[in-house]
Motif scaffolding. Sequence first.
Motif, PDB file in Angstrom:
ATOM      1  N   ARG A   1      -5.744  -6.304  -4.787  1.00 28.79           N
ATOM      2  CA  ARG A   1      -5.182  -6.482  -4.400  1.00 28.79           C
ATOM      3  C   ARG A   1      -3.768  -7.714  -4.118  1.00 28.79           C
ATOM      4  NH1 ARG A   1      -8.506  -8.102   0.383  1.00 28.79           N
ATOM      5  NH2 ARG A   1     -10.392  -7.494  -1.058  1.00 28.79           N
ATOM      6  N   MET A   2      -3.657  -8.667  -4.943  1.00 24.36           N
ATOM      7  CA  MET A   2      -2.456 -10.038  -4.860  1.00 24.36           C
ATOM      8  C   MET A   2      -2.238  -9.762  -6.174  1.00 24.36           C
ATOM      9  SD  MET A   2      -5.699 -13.569  -5.959  1.00 24.36           S
ATOM     10  CE  MET A   2      -6.671 -14.004  -4.332  1.00 24.36           C
ATOM     11  N   LEU A   3      -2.175  -8.836  -7.306  1.00 22.12           N
ATOM     12  CA  LEU A   3      -1.452  -8.482  -8.871  1.00 22.12           C
ATOM     13  C   LEU A   3      -1.386  -6.498  -7.787  1.00 22.12           C
ATOM     14  CD1 LEU A   3      -1.510  -8.800 -11.591  1.00 22.12           C
ATOM     15  CD2 LEU A   3      -3.234  -6.497 -12.092  1.00 22.12           C
ATOM     16  N   CYS A   4      -0.759  -6.299  -6.685  1.00 22.22           N
ATOM     17  CA  CYS A   4      -0.494  -5.324  -6.613  1.00 22.22           C
ATOM     18  C   CYS A   4       0.969  -6.379  -5.735  1.00 22.22           C
ATOM     19  CB  CYS A   4      -1.490  -4.135  -5.623  1.00 22.22           C
ATOM     20  SG  CYS A   4      -0.166  -3.455  -4.434  1.00 22.22           S
ATOM     21  N   VAL A   5      -0.015  -6.759  -5.002  1.00 23.38           N
ATOM     22  CA  VAL A   5       1.240  -7.472  -4.599  1.00 23.38           C
ATOM     23  C   VAL A   5       3.008  -8.269  -4.910  1.00 23.38           C
ATOM     24  CG1 VAL A   5       2.109  -9.442  -2.520  1.00 23.38           C
ATOM     25  CG2 VAL A   5       0.134  -7.542  -2.328  1.00 23.38           C
ATOM     26  N   ALA A   6       2.150  -9.415  -6.176  1.00 24.79           N
ATOM     27  CA  ALA A   6       2.859  -9.554  -6.792  1.00 24.79           C
ATOM     28  C   ALA A   6       3.280  -8.810  -8.353  1.00 24.79           C
ATOM     29  CB  ALA A   6       2.031 -10.512  -8.185  1.00 24.79           C
ATOM     30  N   ASP A   7       3.016  -7.968  -8.659  1.00 27.24           N
ATOM     31  CA  ASP A   7       3.352  -7.089  -9.221  1.00 27.24           C
ATOM     32  C   ASP A   7       4.821  -5.540  -8.428  1.00 27.24           C
ATOM     33  OD1 ASP A   7       4.152  -4.538 -11.830  1.00 27.24           O
ATOM     34  OD2 ASP A   7       2.500  -3.659 -10.604  1.00 27.24           O
ATOM     35  N   SER A   8       4.717  -5.244  -7.583  1.00 34.04           N
ATOM     36  CA  SER A   8       5.621  -4.869  -6.124  1.00 34.04           C
ATOM     37  C   SER A   8       7.109  -5.744  -6.538  1.00 34.04           C
ATOM     38  CB  SER A   8       4.662  -4.899  -5.209  1.00 34.04           C
ATOM     39  OG  SER A   8       4.032  -4.119  -5.097  1.00 34.04           O
ATOM     40  N   TYR A   9       6.780  -7.261  -5.761  1.00 39.82           N
ATOM     41  CA  TYR A   9       7.883  -7.870  -5.250  1.00 39.82           C
ATOM     42  C   TYR A   9       8.603  -8.815  -6.757  1.00 39.82           C
ATOM     43  CZ  TYR A   9      10.389 -12.301  -4.299  1.00 39.82           C
ATOM     44  OH  TYR A   9      11.001 -13.251  -4.745  1.00 39.82           O
ATOM     45  N   GLN A  10       8.071  -8.343  -8.054  1.00 36.42           N
ATOM     46  CA  GLN A  10       8.413  -8.739  -9.459  1.00 36.42           C
ATOM     47  C   GLN A  10      10.059  -7.558  -9.480  1.00 36.42           C
ATOM     48  OE1 GLN A  10       9.388  -7.936 -12.252  1.00 36.42           O
ATOM     49  NE2 GLN A  10      10.030  -9.307 -12.622  1.00 36.42           N
TER      50      GLN A  10
ATOM     51  N   TRP B   1      -9.426  -4.897 -11.847  1.00 38.15           N
ATOM     52  CA  TRP B   1      -8.436  -5.164 -11.711  1.00 38.15           C
ATOM     53  C   TRP B   1      -7.464  -4.726 -11.836  1.00 38.15           C
ATOM     54  CZ3 TRP B   1      -9.582 -11.293 -12.474  1.00 38.15           C
ATOM     55  CH2 TRP B   1     -10.207 -11.230 -11.885  1.00 38.15           C
ATOM     56  N   ILE B   2      -7.108  -4.594 -12.896  1.00 38.48           N
ATOM     57  CA  ILE B   2      -5.460  -3.643 -13.626  1.00 38.48           C
ATOM     58  C   ILE B   2      -6.231  -1.930 -13.224  1.00 38.48           C
ATOM     59  CG2 ILE B   2      -5.102  -2.471 -15.655  1.00 38.48           C
ATOM     60  CD1 ILE B   2      -5.841  -5.412 -17.525  1.00 38.48           C
ATOM     61  N   ARG B   3      -7.114  -1.577 -13.468  1.00 37.39           N
ATOM     62  CA  ARG B   3      -7.238  -0.457 -13.026  1.00 37.39           C
ATOM     63  C   ARG B   3      -7.283   0.002 -11.478  1.00 37.39           C
ATOM     64  NH1 ARG B   3     -10.996   4.386 -14.931  1.00 37.39           N
ATOM     65  NH2 ARG B   3     -11.366   5.796 -13.326  1.00 37.39           N
ATOM     66  N   HIS B   4      -6.899  -1.081 -10.503  1.00 39.41           N
ATOM     67  CA  HIS B   4      -6.897  -0.723  -9.155  1.00 39.41           C
ATOM     68  C   HIS B   4      -5.582  -1.292  -8.567  1.00 39.41           C
ATOM     69  CE1 HIS B   4     -11.597  -0.265  -8.534  1.00 39.41           C
ATOM     70  NE2 HIS B   4     -11.263   0.799  -9.777  1.00 39.41           N
ATOM     71  N   HIS B   5      -4.675  -1.893  -9.599  1.00 44.46           N
ATOM     72  CA  HIS B   5      -3.802  -2.614  -9.146  1.00 44.46           C
ATOM     73  C   HIS B   5      -1.915  -1.658  -8.227  1.00 44.46           C
ATOM     74  CE1 HIS B   5      -1.535  -1.313 -13.106  1.00 44.46           C
ATOM     75  NE2 HIS B   5      -0.304  -1.731 -12.167  1.00 44.46           N
ATOM     76  N   HIS B   6      -2.348  -0.310  -8.090  1.00 41.18           N
ATOM     77  CA  HIS B   6      -1.899   0.630  -7.727  1.00 41.18           C
ATOM     78  C   HIS B   6      -2.895   1.409  -6.167  1.00 41.18           C
ATOM     79  CE1 HIS B   6       1.640   0.475 -10.126  1.00 41.18           C
ATOM     80  NE2 HIS B   6       1.412   0.118 -10.689  1.00 41.18           N
TER      81      HIS B   6
ATOM     82  N   GLY C   1      -5.081   3.371   1.646  1.00 38.93           N
ATOM     83  CA  GLY C   1      -5.360   4.141   0.545  1.00 38.93           C
ATOM     84  C   GLY C   1      -5.855   5.333   0.304  1.00 38.93           C
ATOM     85  N   ARG C   2      -4.218   6.053  -0.024  1.00 38.46           N
ATOM     86  CA  ARG C   2      -3.619   6.100  -0.527  1.00 38.46           C
ATOM     87  C   ARG C   2      -2.620   6.221  -2.139  1.00 38.46           C
ATOM     88  NH1 ARG C   2       1.096   6.868   4.063  1.00 38.46           N
ATOM     89  NH2 ARG C   2       2.021   8.411   2.261  1.00 38.46           N
ATOM     90  N   GLY C   3      -3.348   5.368  -2.567  1.00 36.73           N
ATOM     91  CA  GLY C   3      -2.748   4.969  -3.675  1.00 36.73           C
ATOM     92  C   GLY C   3      -3.799   5.066  -4.662  1.00 36.73           C
ATOM     93  N   TYR C   4      -4.503   4.941  -6.275  1.00 39.87           N
ATOM     94  CA  TYR C   4      -4.597   6.066  -7.585  1.00 39.87           C
ATOM     95  C   TYR C   4      -4.947   4.630  -8.650  1.00 39.87           C
ATOM     96  CZ  TYR C   4       0.394   4.907  -9.621  1.00 39.87           C
ATOM     97  OH  TYR C   4       1.005   4.327 -10.333  1.00 39.87           O
ATOM     98  N   PRO C   5      -6.197   5.093  -8.887  1.00 39.03           N
ATOM     99  CA  PRO C   5      -6.351   6.373  -9.436  1.00 39.03           C
ATOM    100  C   PRO C   5      -7.688   6.562  -8.802  1.00 39.03           C
ATOM    101  CG  PRO C   5      -7.134   4.557 -11.108  1.00 39.03           C
ATOM    102  CD  PRO C   5      -6.479   4.236  -9.941  1.00 39.03           C
TER     103      PRO C   5
END
Length: 602
Positions: A540-549, A513-518, A523-527
């Motif tokens: 995907r949940m982590l991505c939303v929470a991280d971006s909002y914060q 999950w950590i590897r894919h949170h960006h 499909g334009r994310g990394y790594p």
Amino acid sequence: MIFSHPLKIALDEDYAPFSFHDERGNLVGISVDLWKLFSEKTGIEVELIPEKWHLAQQMVLEGQVDAIDQIFKTPERGKLLSFSKPVFEMRSCVFFRKDLPIKNFSDLSSYVVGALMGEGMIDSLKEKNPDVKLELFENYSSMMKAIKDGKLTVFLGDDLVVRYYLAKEGILSNFTTLHLGKNYLHVAVLKGNESVLNLINSGLSLISDDEKRRIIRNYVPLITVTPPWLFRVAFYSLSFFVIALGMAISFIYLLRKKVEEKTFQLRSANEELRVQNEEIEALYQEVSASQEEIERLYNEIRELNDRFRNSIEEFSKLVFIEDTPRFASELVEIIKDLLEVKSVKVILDREEAGEATGEVFEISHSNEKHGLVVVEGDLDETEKEVLRAFLNIVSAIHTYRDLVRKEKKLYRDIVKTWVRVLEYYDYYTKGHSEEVAYYVVKIGRMFKMDGEKLKKLYWAGLLHDIGKIYVPQVILNKTGKLNEREFDVIKIHPVKGYELVKEIEGFEDVALWIRHHHERWDGRGYPDGLKGEEIELEARMLCVADSYQAMRSDRPYRKGKTVEEAIQELLRNAGKQFDPMIVEKFVEFLREGGDLGTGHQG
């Protein structure tokens, strides 16, 4: 893309177990079965073209075939080829006979290690042991001949391939391994031929991991690895079984002694009947009374045995109770049922359960005392011995529970230490990780997650940026916009976080999950450039929470957004950067007042 002609796939004609010719000259192997399944699931006809490896590579470069199968991804190849997502994991190991005294890579200095010419992992082996001595072979067949003839006992190779050859020779069980590294096999197309690559990726995604494992199992025996904790569980289970068996034998022995005693009495009574005819009637009454006593004893023992069996069943559940007050309460009820007493009191780790006054027994094991049991009622010596043995087992289980709790606490302390280290390293991270952990757990609850999954989401939120300790502080704390080179450096942090966290036992999924949170929904994310549901739901949940914060946080070069501004940003990027369903639920939560409102300063 719809093919009007078969999809042409070039592959190595002599790469067992992935592709090779059997005794009848038929092309068989893991790759052959995989492409057959690909064709069945997609309806696309696939033509497999076996060729020598260097010629197969040339064919894809010259456009004679659409793709080449089972190829390792390297920077040099990446200049000419585009690669599919990983198809098979390939581990590189040092294999050696089980009877050799080899524990680690330093022990290899005393042996000649066999390897294939051009083997890419030779450099990795020499990094671990510069003194290793090598003997090079042209192919696996020649190396296997040396192994079978006893001329070679240690060698380097790819796990799946080597196990295939060892199993074929009937000597797989004679060898064990040291893990050296791992790589992945891909399917590659000529650079620019992305439509074919997308078609291949789409078809391969229809093939599940279970189906891949079944294909591999047709050619390569699986090796089962027993986790270390299982031995501890087995040890305590065996100890419990042995003690329980001893208690059962003690009951049987007592029963036998009582039956022998009553049988002796019965024989004596019969002898008196034969000698004293005049007392026949009296003796008959005595025998009848004795028989009734035996029946009563038998019923008592049978009842005791039933109670013992029921107590053992209840007792086995204690292993899984973590809460000490509940543990003590359950123990009170088990002892009541076992000994048929009305009142029992248990004192365990300063927790008390039940009320009783009477004889006191220690809960102890190997001279380690954990508490006391007070039993109100008269117990005979046999019942006391049974209770003492029973409490020894209780103490052993309690010790085991303490070990499990300490192990879990150690993991939590390690994780918290990592977060603190990152906070000292990157000032923006201070408080950010805790808020992301809060939001991602809230999102998890919206999707009906609970228990262990929510705990892991919490740890993922805390640790999602731990890889930033590999990023120079001058880049992390830059007040202006990052240039392309600096952003490329920043982009390594999910991979580094993955590499750190995957080493924690039981956190392998958290690491992914950590590897894919960006990664992005489009499909334009990394790594890894994953797209849509290729990305784990939790990532995907982590991505939303991280971006909002991050949007809500003040930075030196910009003011944090308001709640409504951040919500509008989420909605604009739903279906692009974010999973639209997650955004929908999260926005509803925010508009109901779910924002922390801290205005985190970074």
